[in-house]
Design an enzyme around this catalytic site. Structure first.
Site, PDB file in Angstrom:
ATOM      1  N   ASP A   1      -0.762  -6.791  -1.970  1.00 35.69           N
ATOM      2  CA  ASP A   1      -0.426  -5.975  -0.809  1.00 35.69           C
ATOM      3  C   ASP A   1       1.081  -5.796  -0.704  1.00 35.69           C
ATOM      4  O   ASP A   1       1.815  -6.748  -0.449  1.00 35.69           O
ATOM      5  CB  ASP A   1      -0.962  -6.650   0.455  1.00 35.69           C
ATOM      6  CG  ASP A   1      -0.659  -5.854   1.709  1.00 35.69           C
ATOM      7  OD1 ASP A   1      -1.487  -5.010   2.080  1.00 35.69           O
ATOM      8  OD2 ASP A   1       0.414  -6.070   2.327  1.00 35.69           O
TER       9      ASP A   1
ATOM     10  N   TYR B   1       9.013  -2.796   1.849  1.00 34.19           N
ATOM     11  CA  TYR B   1       9.256  -4.076   1.167  1.00 34.19           C
ATOM     12  C   TYR B   1      10.213  -3.876  -0.014  1.00 34.19           C
ATOM     13  O   TYR B   1      10.707  -4.849  -0.570  1.00 34.19           O
ATOM     14  CB  TYR B   1       7.953  -4.682   0.636  1.00 34.19           C
ATOM     15  CG  TYR B   1       6.918  -5.046   1.668  1.00 34.19           C
ATOM     16  CD1 TYR B   1       7.164  -4.953   3.037  1.00 34.19           C
ATOM     17  CD2 TYR B   1       5.657  -5.495   1.263  1.00 34.19           C
ATOM     18  CE1 TYR B   1       6.196  -5.292   3.964  1.00 34.19           C
ATOM     19  CE2 TYR B   1       4.683  -5.834   2.181  1.00 34.19           C
ATOM     20  CZ  TYR B   1       4.952  -5.729   3.530  1.00 34.19           C
ATOM     21  OH  TYR B   1       3.978  -6.058   4.443  1.00 34.19           O
TER      22      TYR B   1
ATOM     23  N   LYS C   1       2.061   0.928   1.963  1.00 37.66           N
ATOM     24  CA  LYS C   1       2.047   1.389   3.355  1.00 37.66           C
ATOM     25  C   LYS C   1       3.128   2.442   3.579  1.00 37.66           C
ATOM     26  O   LYS C   1       4.184   2.413   2.935  1.00 37.66           O
ATOM     27  CB  LYS C   1       2.275   0.224   4.322  1.00 37.66           C
ATOM     28  CG  LYS C   1       1.350  -0.967   4.099  1.00 37.66           C
ATOM     29  CD  LYS C   1       1.652  -2.101   5.051  1.00 37.66           C
ATOM     30  CE  LYS C   1       0.903  -3.361   4.652  1.00 37.66           C
ATOM     31  NZ  LYS C   1       1.530  -4.045   3.490  1.00 37.66           N
TER      32      LYS C   1
ATOM     33  N   HIS D   1       1.800   2.014   8.438  1.00 31.67           N
ATOM     34  CA  HIS D   1       2.331   0.664   8.632  1.00 31.67           C
ATOM     35  C   HIS D   1       2.296   0.209  10.086  1.00 31.67           C
ATOM     36  O   HIS D   1       2.124  -0.982  10.371  1.00 31.67           O
ATOM     37  CB  HIS D   1       3.761   0.584   8.092  1.00 31.67           C
ATOM     38  CG  HIS D   1       4.162  -0.785   7.674  1.00 31.67           C
ATOM     39  ND1 HIS D   1       4.967  -1.035   6.590  1.00 31.67           N
ATOM     40  CD2 HIS D   1       3.866  -2.004   8.173  1.00 31.67           C
ATOM     41  CE1 HIS D   1       5.153  -2.338   6.460  1.00 31.67           C
ATOM     42  NE2 HIS D   1       4.502  -2.941   7.412  1.00 31.67           N
TER      43      HIS D   1
END
Length: 289
Positions: free
Chosen positions: A46, A51, A81, A115
């Site tokens: 994930d 990120y 996301k 998100h």
């Protein structure tokens, strides 16, 4: 190697019930930790655009597949996301293209989530339309949301052009943050629940009350917490960039908590949010009230 079962989403696709979370995993170690995770049995990773490790994660998956020619791409579930600043139809279309470019080493994306609901009604709607088109393209297999409360889900489910229902709602969950009303709503609507931060960011992992269960089941406190999510029927995402924790987290699949023990853990709920909590982000009608 640990074998992890899967559950079927309302899209018809299957997702392993334990995944590796890579939030705050640095780019220079993301590919390696993903490859090591796949070595011990993970088949679900994930990530997210914010990120900043999508490409490295995907390259880690691709590298592992190349080293393990008997394994198939279809066996691995990859999630990313769409971040809030990219909400809205045109921005989301571009963000999807960028995520697909970063995932070109693995050909497609299994799941894209919104998100959080932190934009406005019109842009959330536009984002969902763009995600539905991505599913139609075949390059994205399933779509869902993250950090959505009941009111955000009701808004989405009422879209007049709704073609694909959200498959997942990914939210912070652990015994001190059980969110019973939201869980009940998602289960009623056949939206699978994904639990992130199942260890409450480590804030309660050494709680003496957990020691009793760790001793009873001869497991670690962390494994008990992950097992609680599994016992509740959640998909769970323990995050680690530490290789030595990969296998123990995955081995939580073997912990079968008694019903009474699950009830006891449920009773600890105190709405302890250890990360962020946009679930109450207002709809436009609430902002104007």
């Amino acid at each position: 190697m640990v074998s992890v079962p899967s559950v079927k989403l309302n899209s018809g696709k299957s997702i392993p019930v334990i995944g590796l979370g890579v939030w705050e995993t640095a780019q220079d170690v993301a590919g390696t930790i993903v490859s090591k995770a796949l070595d011990v049995g993970y088949r679900h990773v994930d990530s997210a655009a914010c990120y900043y490790n999508e490409q490295e994660v995907c390259e880690g998956i691709a590298s592992w597949l190349k080293k393990n020619p008997s394994a198939k791409r279809e066996e691995i579930f990859y999630t990313t996301k769409i971040w809030d600043p990219e909400h809205g139809y045109e921005k989301t279309k571009k963000a999807i293209e960028e995520s697909l470019e970063k995932a070109k080493s693995i050909d497609y994306i299994d799941l894209i989530l919104v998100h959080s609901p932190q934009s406005d009604d019109e842009r959330r709607h536009g984002t969902w339309i763009a995600l539905q088109e991505a599913v139609d393209s075949g390059k994205v297999k399933s779509i869902g949301v993250s950090n959505y409360g009941v009111k955000h889900l009701k808004e989405l489910l009422a879209y007049p052009d709704l073609k694909y229902r959200p498959t997942i709602n990914q939210i912070e969950l652990h015994p001190w943050l059980a969110r019973p009303d939201l869980v009940e709503f998602c289960q009623k609507e056949r939206i699978e629940i994904e639990a992130y931060s199942p260890l409450a960011h480590g804030q309660r992992v050494n709680d003496p009350k957990l020691d009793y269960f760790a001793k009873k089941y001869n497991k670690t406190n962390a494994q008990i917490l992950i097992a609680w999510s599994l016992a509740r029927g959640f998909i769970v995402l323990p995050k680690t960039a530490t290789e030595s924790r990969l296998l123990p987290n995955l081995q939580s699949i073997d912990v079968k908590l008694d019903d009474e023990d699950v009830k006891t853990l449920n009773s600890w709920d105190e709405h302890l949010v250890t990360g962020w909590d946009p679930l109450d982000y207002p709809l436009d009608s609430e902002k104007k009230a």
